[in-house]
Design a protein around this motif. Structure first.
Motif, PDB file in Angstrom:
ATOM      1  N   PRO A  64      84.235  25.808  76.024  1.00 40.79           N
ATOM      2  CA  PRO A  64      84.116  27.268  75.857  1.00 40.79           C
ATOM      3  C   PRO A  64      84.490  27.727  74.448  1.00 40.79           C
ATOM      4  CG  PRO A  64      86.147  26.748  76.992  1.00 40.79           C
ATOM      5  CD  PRO A  64      85.445  25.446  76.771  1.00 40.79           C
ATOM      6  N   VAL A  65      83.800  28.759  73.977  1.00 39.35           N
ATOM      7  CA  VAL A  65      84.160  29.424  72.719  1.00 39.35           C
ATOM      8  C   VAL A  65      84.151  30.928  72.974  1.00 39.35           C
ATOM      9  CG1 VAL A  65      83.342  27.667  71.132  1.00 39.35           C
ATOM     10  CG2 VAL A  65      81.775  29.422  71.917  1.00 39.35           C
ATOM     11  N   GLN A  66      84.984  31.638  72.248  1.00 43.81           N
ATOM     12  CA  GLN A  66      85.073  33.089  72.400  1.00 43.81           C
ATOM     13  C   GLN A  66      83.927  33.750  71.630  1.00 43.81           C
ATOM     14  OE1 GLN A  66      89.036  35.097  72.193  1.00 43.81           O
ATOM     15  NE2 GLN A  66      88.145  36.093  70.418  1.00 43.81           N
ATOM     16  N   HIS A  67      83.281  34.726  72.265  1.00 44.73           N
ATOM     17  CA  HIS A  67      82.125  35.403  71.659  1.00 44.73           C
ATOM     18  C   HIS A  67      82.375  36.907  71.678  1.00 44.73           C
ATOM     19  CE1 HIS A  67      77.433  35.916  71.648  1.00 44.73           C
ATOM     20  NE2 HIS A  67      78.004  36.347  70.546  1.00 44.73           N
ATOM     21  N   ASP A  68      82.539  37.503  70.505  1.00 50.99           N
ATOM     22  CA  ASP A  68      82.664  38.957  70.395  1.00 50.99           C
ATOM     23  C   ASP A  68      81.270  39.528  70.171  1.00 50.99           C
ATOM     24  OD1 ASP A  68      85.762  38.573  68.639  1.00 50.99           O
ATOM     25  OD2 ASP A  68      85.443  39.215  70.711  1.00 50.99           O
ATOM     26  N   LEU A 127      78.168  53.797  80.732  1.00 48.85           N
ATOM     27  CA  LEU A 127      78.643  52.508  80.235  1.00 48.85           C
ATOM     28  C   LEU A 127      80.164  52.393  80.271  1.00 48.85           C
ATOM     29  CD1 LEU A 127      76.208  51.998  77.212  1.00 48.85           C
ATOM     30  CD2 LEU A 127      76.134  50.891  79.446  1.00 48.85           C
ATOM     31  N   MET A 128      80.855  53.508  80.160  1.00 52.99           N
ATOM     32  CA  MET A 128      82.313  53.469  80.152  1.00 52.99           C
ATOM     33  C   MET A 128      82.922  53.745  81.521  1.00 52.99           C
ATOM     34  SD  MET A 128      83.373  52.533  77.247  1.00 52.99           S
ATOM     35  CE  MET A 128      85.093  53.008  77.213  1.00 52.99           C
ATOM     36  N   ASP A 129      82.087  53.982  82.495  1.00 51.69           N
ATOM     37  CA  ASP A 129      82.567  54.229  83.860  1.00 51.69           C
ATOM     38  C   ASP A 129      83.426  53.046  84.310  1.00 51.69           C
ATOM     39  OD1 ASP A 129      82.816  54.610  86.660  1.00 51.69           O
ATOM     40  OD2 ASP A 129      80.938  55.729  86.691  1.00 51.69           O
ATOM     41  N   GLY A 130      84.563  53.370  84.913  1.00 55.77           N
ATOM     42  CA  GLY A 130      85.449  52.310  85.381  1.00 55.77           C
ATOM     43  C   GLY A 130      84.780  51.371  86.365  1.00 55.77           C
ATOM     44  N   LEU A 131      83.843  51.894  87.139  1.00 55.28           N
ATOM     45  CA  LEU A 131      83.127  51.052  88.096  1.00 55.28           C
ATOM     46  C   LEU A 131      82.262  50.007  87.385  1.00 55.28           C
ATOM     47  CD1 LEU A 131      81.967  53.807  90.615  1.00 55.28           C
ATOM     48  CD2 LEU A 131      83.744  52.089  90.989  1.00 55.28           C
ATOM     49  N   ASN A 132      81.931  50.252  86.132  1.00 59.57           N
ATOM     50  CA  ASN A 132      81.072  49.337  85.380  1.00 59.57           C
ATOM     51  C   ASN A 132      81.869  48.495  84.394  1.00 59.57           C
ATOM     52  OD1 ASN A 132      78.730  50.307  86.662  1.00 59.57           O
ATOM     53  ND2 ASN A 132      78.592  52.013  85.211  1.00 59.57           N
ATOM     54  N   TYR A 133      83.147  48.349  84.660  1.00 58.35           N
ATOM     55  CA  TYR A 133      84.013  47.625  83.726  1.00 58.35           C
ATOM     56  C   TYR A 133      83.499  46.213  83.459  1.00 58.35           C
ATOM     57  CZ  TYR A 133      88.225  45.713  81.603  1.00 58.35           C
ATOM     58  OH  TYR A 133      89.085  45.127  80.726  1.00 58.35           O
ATOM     59  N   ASP A 134      82.947  45.583  84.494  1.00 53.75           N
ATOM     60  CA  ASP A 134      82.464  44.212  84.328  1.00 53.75           C
ATOM     61  C   ASP A 134      81.003  44.154  83.895  1.00 53.75           C
ATOM     62  OD1 ASP A 134      84.499  43.493  87.117  1.00 53.75           O
ATOM     63  OD2 ASP A 134      84.822  42.729  85.083  1.00 53.75           O
ATOM     64  N   VAL A 142      83.371  39.323  81.357  1.00 58.45           N
ATOM     65  CA  VAL A 142      83.410  40.211  80.194  1.00 58.45           C
ATOM     66  C   VAL A 142      84.782  40.865  80.123  1.00 58.45           C
ATOM     67  CG1 VAL A 142      82.470  42.367  79.261  1.00 58.45           C
ATOM     68  CG2 VAL A 142      80.943  40.680  80.281  1.00 58.45           C
ATOM     69  N   SER A 143      85.275  41.023  78.891  1.00 62.71           N
ATOM     70  CA  SER A 143      86.517  41.772  78.720  1.00 62.71           C
ATOM     71  C   SER A 143      86.364  42.679  77.494  1.00 62.71           C
ATOM     72  CB  SER A 143      87.702  40.825  78.525  1.00 62.71           C
ATOM     73  OG  SER A 143      87.577  40.133  77.290  1.00 62.71           O
ATOM     74  N   ASN A 144      87.314  43.570  77.335  1.00 64.64           N
ATOM     75  CA  ASN A 144      87.377  44.436  76.147  1.00 64.64           C
ATOM     76  C   ASN A 144      86.108  45.247  75.932  1.00 64.64           C
ATOM     77  OD1 ASN A 144      89.638  42.852  75.902  1.00 64.64           O
ATOM     78  ND2 ASN A 144      89.449  42.570  73.702  1.00 64.64           N
ATOM     79  N   ARG A 145      85.520  45.729  77.014  1.00 60.80           N
ATOM     80  CA  ARG A 145      84.320  46.568  76.884  1.00 60.80           C
ATOM     81  C   ARG A 145      84.719  47.889  76.218  1.00 60.80           C
ATOM     82  NH1 ARG A 145      83.046  50.365  81.676  1.00 60.80           N
ATOM     83  NH2 ARG A 145      85.205  50.634  81.103  1.00 60.80           N
ATOM     84  N   CYS A 172      82.017  44.019  73.392  1.00 61.25           N
ATOM     85  CA  CYS A 172      82.792  43.390  74.454  1.00 61.25           C
ATOM     86  C   CYS A 172      83.046  41.939  74.061  1.00 61.25           C
ATOM     87  CB  CYS A 172      82.072  43.468  75.800  1.00 61.25           C
ATOM     88  SG  CYS A 172      80.439  42.746  75.798  1.00 61.25           S
ATOM     89  N   ARG A 173      83.858  41.287  74.852  1.00 63.30           N
ATOM     90  CA  ARG A 173      84.208  39.891  74.568  1.00 63.30           C
ATOM     91  C   ARG A 173      83.847  39.059  75.782  1.00 63.30           C
ATOM     92  NH1 ARG A 173      89.913  38.963  71.963  1.00 63.30           N
ATOM     93  NH2 ARG A 173      88.680  39.524  70.143  1.00 63.30           N
ATOM     94  N   MET A 174      83.325  37.876  75.516  1.00 65.53           N
ATOM     95  CA  MET A 174      83.000  36.972  76.612  1.00 65.53           C
ATOM     96  C   MET A 174      83.153  35.546  76.126  1.00 65.53           C
ATOM     97  SD  MET A 174      78.885  37.667  76.623  1.00 65.53           S
ATOM     98  CE  MET A 174      79.125  39.428  76.574  1.00 65.53           C
TER      99      MET A 174
END
Lengths: 211, 133
Positions: A64-68, A127-134, A142-145, A172-174
Protein backbone atom coordinates in the motif's frame (compact mmCIF):
# COMPACT_ATOMS: atom_id res chain seq x y z
CA UNK A 1 -7.04 1.95 -8.60
CA UNK A 2 -9.07 3.37 -5.78
CA UNK A 3 -9.09 6.90 -7.16
CA UNK A 4 -11.04 5.60 -10.17
CA UNK A 5 -13.43 3.65 -7.99
CA UNK A 6 -14.06 6.64 -5.76
CA UNK A 7 -14.64 8.97 -8.74
CA UNK A 8 -17.21 6.57 -10.19
CA UNK A 9 -18.85 6.32 -6.79
CA UNK A 10 -19.12 10.09 -6.43
CA UNK A 11 -20.81 10.27 -9.83
CA UNK A 12 -23.09 7.23 -9.60
CA UNK A 13 -23.81 6.84 -5.88
CA UNK A 14 -23.80 10.42 -4.64
CA UNK A 15 -24.38 13.10 -7.28
CA UNK A 16 -26.57 11.28 -9.80
CA UNK A 17 -29.18 10.15 -7.20
CA UNK A 18 -29.30 13.70 -5.82
CA UNK A 19 -29.94 15.46 -9.15
CA UNK A 20 -33.75 15.61 -8.76
CA UNK A 21 -34.01 17.58 -12.01
CA UNK A 22 -31.82 20.37 -10.67
CA UNK A 23 -28.63 19.61 -12.58
CA UNK A 24 -26.84 16.92 -14.60
CA UNK A 25 -23.63 15.08 -13.78
CA UNK A 26 -20.85 13.68 -15.95
CA UNK A 27 -17.65 12.03 -14.78
CA UNK A 28 -15.30 13.56 -17.35
CA UNK A 29 -14.42 16.83 -19.11
CA UNK A 30 -16.16 17.81 -22.31
CA UNK A 31 -14.02 19.59 -24.89
CA UNK A 32 -16.68 22.16 -25.76
CA UNK A 33 -20.23 22.74 -24.66
CA UNK A 34 -23.07 24.48 -26.42
CA UNK A 35 -24.74 27.05 -24.20
CA UNK A 36 -28.15 25.52 -25.01
CA UNK A 37 -27.07 22.22 -23.45
CA UNK A 38 -26.65 23.73 -19.98
CA UNK A 39 -29.54 26.19 -19.93
CA UNK A 40 -31.60 26.49 -16.74
CA UNK A 41 -31.86 23.16 -14.88
CA UNK A 42 -29.77 21.38 -17.50
CA UNK A 43 -26.80 23.04 -15.77
CA UNK A 44 -23.87 20.68 -15.72
CA UNK A 45 -21.56 19.30 -13.06
CA UNK A 46 -18.36 17.82 -14.48
CA UNK A 47 -16.31 15.85 -11.97
CA UNK A 48 -12.98 14.26 -12.81
CA UNK A 49 -9.74 13.15 -11.23
CA UNK A 50 -7.47 16.18 -11.37
CA UNK A 51 -4.35 15.39 -9.36
CA UNK A 52 -2.81 12.80 -7.07
CA UNK A 53 0.20 13.03 -4.75
CA UNK A 54 2.14 10.03 -3.45
CA UNK A 55 4.59 10.24 -0.59
CA UNK A 56 7.95 8.87 -1.70
CA UNK A 57 8.80 5.66 0.09
CA UNK A 58 12.13 4.04 -0.58
CA UNK A 59 12.47 0.33 -1.31
CA UNK A 60 8.78 -0.49 -1.77
CA UNK A 61 8.02 -2.58 -4.84
CA UNK A 62 4.63 -3.67 -3.70
CA UNK A 63 2.05 -3.02 -1.03
CA UNK A 64 0.00 0.00 0.00
CA UNK A 65 0.96 3.63 -0.63
CA UNK A 66 -0.82 6.77 0.55
CA UNK A 67 -2.58 8.73 -2.21
CA UNK A 68 -3.71 12.33 -1.67
CA UNK A 69 -6.32 12.87 -4.36
CA UNK A 70 -7.91 16.02 -5.76
CA UNK A 71 -11.08 15.82 -7.82
CA UNK A 72 -12.01 18.89 -9.83
CA UNK A 73 -15.74 19.66 -9.77
CA UNK A 74 -16.69 22.07 -12.55
CA UNK A 75 -20.04 23.86 -12.60
CA UNK A 76 -21.48 25.21 -15.85
CA UNK A 77 -24.72 27.19 -16.15
CA UNK A 78 -26.31 29.32 -18.84
CA UNK A 79 -29.26 31.67 -18.74
CA UNK A 80 -31.38 33.81 -21.04
CA UNK A 81 -32.79 37.16 -19.99
CA UNK A 82 -36.01 36.48 -18.04
CA UNK A 83 -39.24 38.39 -17.68
CA UNK A 84 -42.75 38.94 -19.00
CA UNK A 85 -42.23 37.71 -22.53
CA UNK A 86 -45.95 37.19 -23.03
CA UNK A 87 -46.60 40.93 -22.78
CA UNK A 88 -43.80 41.74 -25.21
CA UNK A 89 -45.19 39.24 -27.71
CA UNK A 90 -48.79 40.44 -27.35
CA UNK A 91 -49.62 42.81 -30.24
CA UNK A 92 -52.41 44.34 -28.10
CA UNK A 93 -50.06 45.42 -25.29
CA UNK A 94 -50.04 49.16 -24.61
CA UNK A 95 -46.81 51.16 -24.46
CA UNK A 96 -47.22 51.38 -20.70
CA UNK A 97 -47.52 47.60 -20.41
CA UNK A 98 -44.53 47.09 -22.71
CA UNK A 99 -42.42 49.53 -20.70
CA UNK A 100 -43.35 47.77 -17.46
CA UNK A 101 -42.45 44.41 -18.97
CA UNK A 102 -39.07 45.69 -20.17
CA UNK A 103 -38.23 47.22 -16.81
CA UNK A 104 -39.06 43.94 -15.12
CA UNK A 105 -36.74 41.87 -17.30
CA UNK A 106 -33.84 40.32 -15.43
CA UNK A 107 -30.45 40.45 -17.10
CA UNK A 108 -29.07 37.10 -18.17
CA UNK A 109 -25.84 37.86 -16.28
CA UNK A 110 -27.74 38.36 -13.02
CA UNK A 111 -29.75 35.18 -13.49
CA UNK A 112 -26.64 33.18 -14.39
CA UNK A 113 -24.83 34.50 -11.33
CA UNK A 114 -27.66 33.44 -9.05
CA UNK A 115 -27.93 30.07 -10.77
CA UNK A 116 -24.25 29.30 -10.30
CA UNK A 117 -24.32 30.34 -6.65
CA UNK A 118 -27.29 28.06 -6.08
CA UNK A 119 -25.63 25.14 -7.86
CA UNK A 120 -22.39 25.62 -5.92
CA UNK A 121 -24.34 25.52 -2.68
CA UNK A 122 -26.23 22.39 -3.69
CA UNK A 123 -23.10 20.49 -4.74
CA UNK A 124 -21.16 21.61 -1.68
CA UNK A 125 -23.87 20.36 0.67
CA UNK A 126 -24.18 17.06 -1.17
CA UNK A 127 -20.46 16.32 -1.16
CA UNK A 128 -19.92 17.48 2.41
CA UNK A 129 -23.01 15.79 3.80
CA UNK A 130 -22.09 13.64 6.77
CA UNK A 131 -23.96 10.74 5.21
CA UNK A 132 -21.52 10.90 2.28
CA UNK A 133 -18.39 10.89 4.41
CA UNK A 134 -17.16 7.71 2.74
CA UNK A 135 -18.01 9.05 -0.73
CA UNK A 136 -20.16 6.01 -1.38
CA UNK A 137 -17.41 3.39 -1.17
CA UNK A 138 -16.48 0.82 1.47
CA UNK A 139 -15.95 2.32 4.89
CA UNK A 140 -12.37 3.44 5.65
CA UNK A 141 -11.38 3.48 1.96
CA UNK A 142 -11.40 7.27 2.00
CA UNK A 143 -10.39 9.71 4.71
CA UNK A 144 -9.92 13.47 5.08
CA UNK A 145 -12.67 14.36 2.62
CA UNK A 146 -12.76 18.14 2.21
CA UNK A 147 -13.78 20.80 -0.29
CA UNK A 148 -10.81 23.15 -0.39
CA UNK A 149 -12.26 26.06 -2.31
CA UNK A 150 -14.98 27.34 -4.61
CA UNK A 151 -14.12 29.59 -7.54
CA UNK A 152 -16.33 31.53 -9.94
CA UNK A 153 -15.01 32.51 -13.39
CA UNK A 154 -15.76 35.43 -15.71
CA UNK A 155 -19.07 35.27 -17.58
CA UNK A 156 -18.85 34.41 -21.26
CA UNK A 157 -21.40 35.49 -23.79
CA UNK A 158 -22.09 32.36 -25.80
CA UNK A 159 -24.44 33.90 -28.26
CA UNK A 160 -27.93 34.64 -27.05
CA UNK A 161 -27.26 32.95 -23.71
CA UNK A 162 -24.84 33.90 -20.99
CA UNK A 163 -22.56 31.10 -19.78
CA UNK A 164 -21.01 31.19 -16.34
CA UNK A 165 -18.63 28.59 -14.96
CA UNK A 166 -17.16 27.83 -11.59
CA UNK A 167 -15.21 25.07 -9.92
CA UNK A 168 -14.40 23.49 -6.61
CA UNK A 169 -11.63 21.12 -5.53
CA UNK A 170 -12.63 18.05 -3.57
CA UNK A 171 -9.66 16.47 -1.83
CA UNK A 172 -9.38 13.26 0.11
CA UNK A 173 -6.87 10.61 1.11
CA UNK A 174 -6.90 6.95 0.22
CA UNK A 175 -4.62 3.98 -0.02
CA UNK A 176 -3.53 2.47 -3.31
CA UNK A 177 -2.05 -1.02 -3.64
CA UNK A 178 0.95 -1.44 -5.92
CA UNK A 179 0.11 -4.67 -7.68
CA UNK A 180 2.02 -4.15 -10.88
CA UNK A 181 0.54 -4.42 -14.31
CA UNK A 182 -0.65 -7.66 -15.82
CA UNK A 183 0.97 -7.29 -19.18
CA UNK A 184 3.68 -8.98 -21.21
CA UNK A 185 5.70 -11.52 -19.26
CA UNK A 186 9.17 -10.36 -18.29
CA UNK A 187 11.96 -12.13 -16.47
CA UNK A 188 11.78 -12.06 -12.70
CA UNK A 189 13.62 -9.30 -10.90
CA UNK A 190 16.47 -10.13 -8.60
CA UNK A 191 17.54 -7.78 -5.87
CA UNK A 192 21.32 -8.40 -5.97
CA UNK A 193 22.15 -6.09 -3.09
CA UNK A 194 21.77 -8.94 -0.64
CA UNK A 195 25.17 -10.25 0.53
CA UNK A 196 24.83 -13.75 1.95
CA UNK A 197 27.88 -15.65 3.20
CA UNK A 198 28.68 -18.63 1.02
CA UNK A 199 26.36 -17.57 -1.77
CA UNK A 200 28.64 -17.90 -4.81
CA UNK A 201 25.72 -17.82 -7.28
CA UNK A 202 24.63 -14.41 -6.05
CA UNK A 203 21.10 -14.83 -7.39
CA UNK A 204 19.44 -14.75 -4.04
CA UNK A 205 16.92 -12.01 -3.72
CA UNK A 206 13.33 -11.06 -4.26
CA UNK A 207 11.47 -12.25 -7.30
CA UNK A 208 8.59 -10.12 -8.50
CA UNK A 209 6.08 -12.38 -10.12
CA UNK A 210 4.64 -10.55 -13.11
CA UNK A 211 1.45 -12.61 -13.44
CA UNK B 1 -21.65 70.42 -53.93
CA UNK B 2 -19.09 67.70 -53.26
CA UNK B 3 -20.37 65.23 -50.71
CA UNK B 4 -18.04 64.57 -47.83
CA UNK B 5 -16.78 60.96 -47.87
CA UNK B 6 -18.17 60.25 -44.41
CA UNK B 7 -21.58 61.47 -45.53
CA UNK B 8 -21.32 59.26 -48.59
CA UNK B 9 -20.50 56.23 -46.47
CA UNK B 10 -23.50 56.96 -44.25
CA UNK B 11 -25.73 57.21 -47.31
CA UNK B 12 -24.39 53.88 -48.53
CA UNK B 13 -25.73 52.26 -45.35
CA UNK B 14 -29.10 52.54 -47.02
CA UNK B 15 -27.81 49.86 -49.37
CA UNK B 16 -25.44 47.82 -47.25
CA UNK B 17 -27.67 47.59 -44.14
CA UNK B 18 -31.14 48.27 -45.50
CA UNK B 19 -30.86 46.91 -49.02
CA UNK B 20 -31.56 43.50 -50.52
CA UNK B 21 -29.66 41.61 -47.77
CA UNK B 22 -31.65 43.19 -44.94
CA UNK B 23 -34.44 41.67 -42.82
CA UNK B 24 -37.35 43.10 -40.86
CA UNK B 25 -36.57 44.51 -37.41
CA UNK B 26 -39.06 45.78 -34.81
CA UNK B 27 -37.80 47.69 -31.78
CA UNK B 28 -39.56 48.43 -28.48
CA UNK B 29 -37.77 51.09 -26.44
CA UNK B 30 -37.67 51.33 -22.60
CA UNK B 31 -40.74 53.61 -22.68
CA UNK B 32 -42.73 50.93 -24.47
CA UNK B 33 -42.78 52.77 -27.79
CA UNK B 34 -42.67 50.46 -30.79
CA UNK B 35 -40.73 51.35 -33.91
CA UNK B 36 -41.37 49.22 -36.98
CA UNK B 37 -40.80 51.78 -39.73
CA UNK B 38 -38.01 54.12 -40.74
CA UNK B 39 -37.77 57.53 -39.08
CA UNK B 40 -37.72 59.50 -42.35
CA UNK B 41 -40.15 57.25 -44.24
CA UNK B 42 -42.99 55.91 -42.07
CA UNK B 43 -44.39 53.91 -44.97
CA UNK B 44 -41.23 51.80 -45.20
CA UNK B 45 -40.56 48.95 -42.77
CA UNK B 46 -37.53 49.25 -40.55
CA UNK B 47 -34.90 46.78 -41.72
CA UNK B 48 -31.33 46.03 -40.89
CA UNK B 49 -28.55 43.52 -41.18
CA UNK B 50 -29.43 40.43 -39.14
CA UNK B 51 -26.74 37.81 -38.64
CA UNK B 52 -27.27 34.61 -36.67
CA UNK B 53 -23.77 33.16 -36.41
CA UNK B 54 -20.47 34.66 -35.47
CA UNK B 55 -16.98 33.29 -35.02
CA UNK B 56 -15.28 33.93 -31.71
CA UNK B 57 -12.12 32.77 -30.05
CA UNK B 58 -12.86 30.43 -27.17
CA UNK B 59 -10.90 31.84 -24.21
CA UNK B 60 -10.67 28.38 -22.64
CA UNK B 61 -8.99 26.67 -25.59
CA UNK B 62 -7.86 29.48 -27.87
CA UNK B 63 -9.68 27.82 -30.77
CA UNK B 64 -12.15 29.56 -33.02
CA UNK B 65 -15.77 28.65 -32.39
CA UNK B 66 -18.91 29.36 -34.38
CA UNK B 67 -21.68 30.38 -32.02
CA UNK B 68 -25.32 31.19 -32.49
CA UNK B 69 -25.48 34.86 -31.59
CA UNK B 70 -28.09 37.08 -33.23
CA UNK B 71 -26.46 40.42 -34.08
CA UNK B 72 -28.50 43.23 -35.56
CA UNK B 73 -26.82 46.22 -37.22
CA UNK B 74 -28.99 49.26 -37.89
CA UNK B 75 -28.55 52.61 -39.57
CA UNK B 76 -28.72 55.26 -36.84
CA UNK B 77 -30.40 57.85 -39.04
CA UNK B 78 -33.33 55.46 -39.57
CA UNK B 79 -34.06 55.25 -35.84
CA UNK B 80 -36.39 57.57 -33.93
CA UNK B 81 -34.57 56.64 -30.73
CA UNK B 82 -31.14 55.00 -30.67
CA UNK B 83 -30.41 52.35 -28.00
CA UNK B 84 -27.94 53.46 -25.37
CA UNK B 85 -25.70 51.32 -23.17
CA UNK B 86 -27.45 50.26 -19.98
CA UNK B 87 -30.94 50.33 -21.46
CA UNK B 88 -33.22 47.34 -21.93
CA UNK B 89 -34.99 47.06 -25.30
CA UNK B 90 -37.03 44.41 -26.99
CA UNK B 91 -35.86 43.55 -30.52
CA UNK B 92 -37.93 41.33 -32.81
CA UNK B 93 -36.25 39.67 -35.75
CA UNK B 94 -36.95 36.69 -38.00
CA UNK B 95 -35.15 33.58 -36.78
CA UNK B 96 -35.06 32.11 -40.25
CA UNK B 97 -34.45 34.15 -43.39
CA UNK B 98 -36.78 31.83 -45.31
CA UNK B 99 -39.71 33.06 -43.15
CA UNK B 100 -38.92 36.76 -42.80
CA UNK B 101 -42.43 37.69 -41.68
CA UNK B 102 -42.31 35.48 -38.55
CA UNK B 103 -40.63 37.53 -35.82
CA UNK B 104 -39.15 36.28 -32.53
CA UNK B 105 -38.60 38.47 -29.49
CA UNK B 106 -35.10 38.97 -28.14
CA UNK B 107 -33.80 41.28 -25.46
CA UNK B 108 -31.09 43.90 -25.63
CA UNK B 109 -29.93 44.34 -22.05
CA UNK B 110 -26.96 45.73 -20.16
CA UNK B 111 -25.27 42.32 -20.19
CA UNK B 112 -23.67 43.26 -23.50
CA UNK B 113 -23.84 46.89 -24.56
CA UNK B 114 -24.52 48.05 -28.13
CA UNK B 115 -21.41 48.83 -30.13
CA UNK B 116 -20.76 52.21 -31.66
CA UNK B 117 -20.14 52.72 -35.32
CA UNK B 118 -21.06 56.32 -34.59
CA UNK B 119 -18.27 57.50 -36.90
CA UNK B 120 -20.05 56.18 -39.97
CA UNK B 121 -23.59 56.00 -38.68
CA UNK B 122 -24.47 52.47 -37.61
CA UNK B 123 -25.15 50.71 -34.32
CA UNK B 124 -24.66 47.02 -33.58
CA UNK B 125 -26.95 45.25 -31.14
CA UNK B 126 -26.08 41.92 -29.42
CA UNK B 127 -29.30 40.15 -28.56
CA UNK B 128 -30.10 37.82 -25.70
CA UNK B 129 -32.70 35.07 -25.76
CA UNK B 130 -35.82 36.02 -23.78
CA UNK B 131 -37.40 33.46 -21.48
CA UNK B 132 -40.80 33.64 -19.79
CA UNK B 133 -40.46 33.76 -16.00
Amino acid sequence: MNFETVKDSIVNNILAPAEAGRFRTVGFQRQSINADEVEDNLRLVQIYFSRGDFSKRAGRNTGPVQHDVTYRVELIVSKAAGGDLATLDNPSSTPSQLATALVGFSESSALADASLDELAGIIYQILMDGLNYDLGVTKYTVSNRWIDNIQKNEPTSRGSLLVLTGSMDLSCRMVEEITGDVGAEVPGVYDTELDIDGDDVEKTGVTIDNT
Amino acid sequence: MVVNLREKVEQDLGVTLEGAFSLLVVLIDPDGVTQSSKKDDRDTDLTGQVLYDTVVEDPATGGRVVINEPIVTLRRSSLIRVPEAGETWSVKIPLDPSTPEVLTTFILDPTKSPEGGRSIGFIRLYLKKAAQE
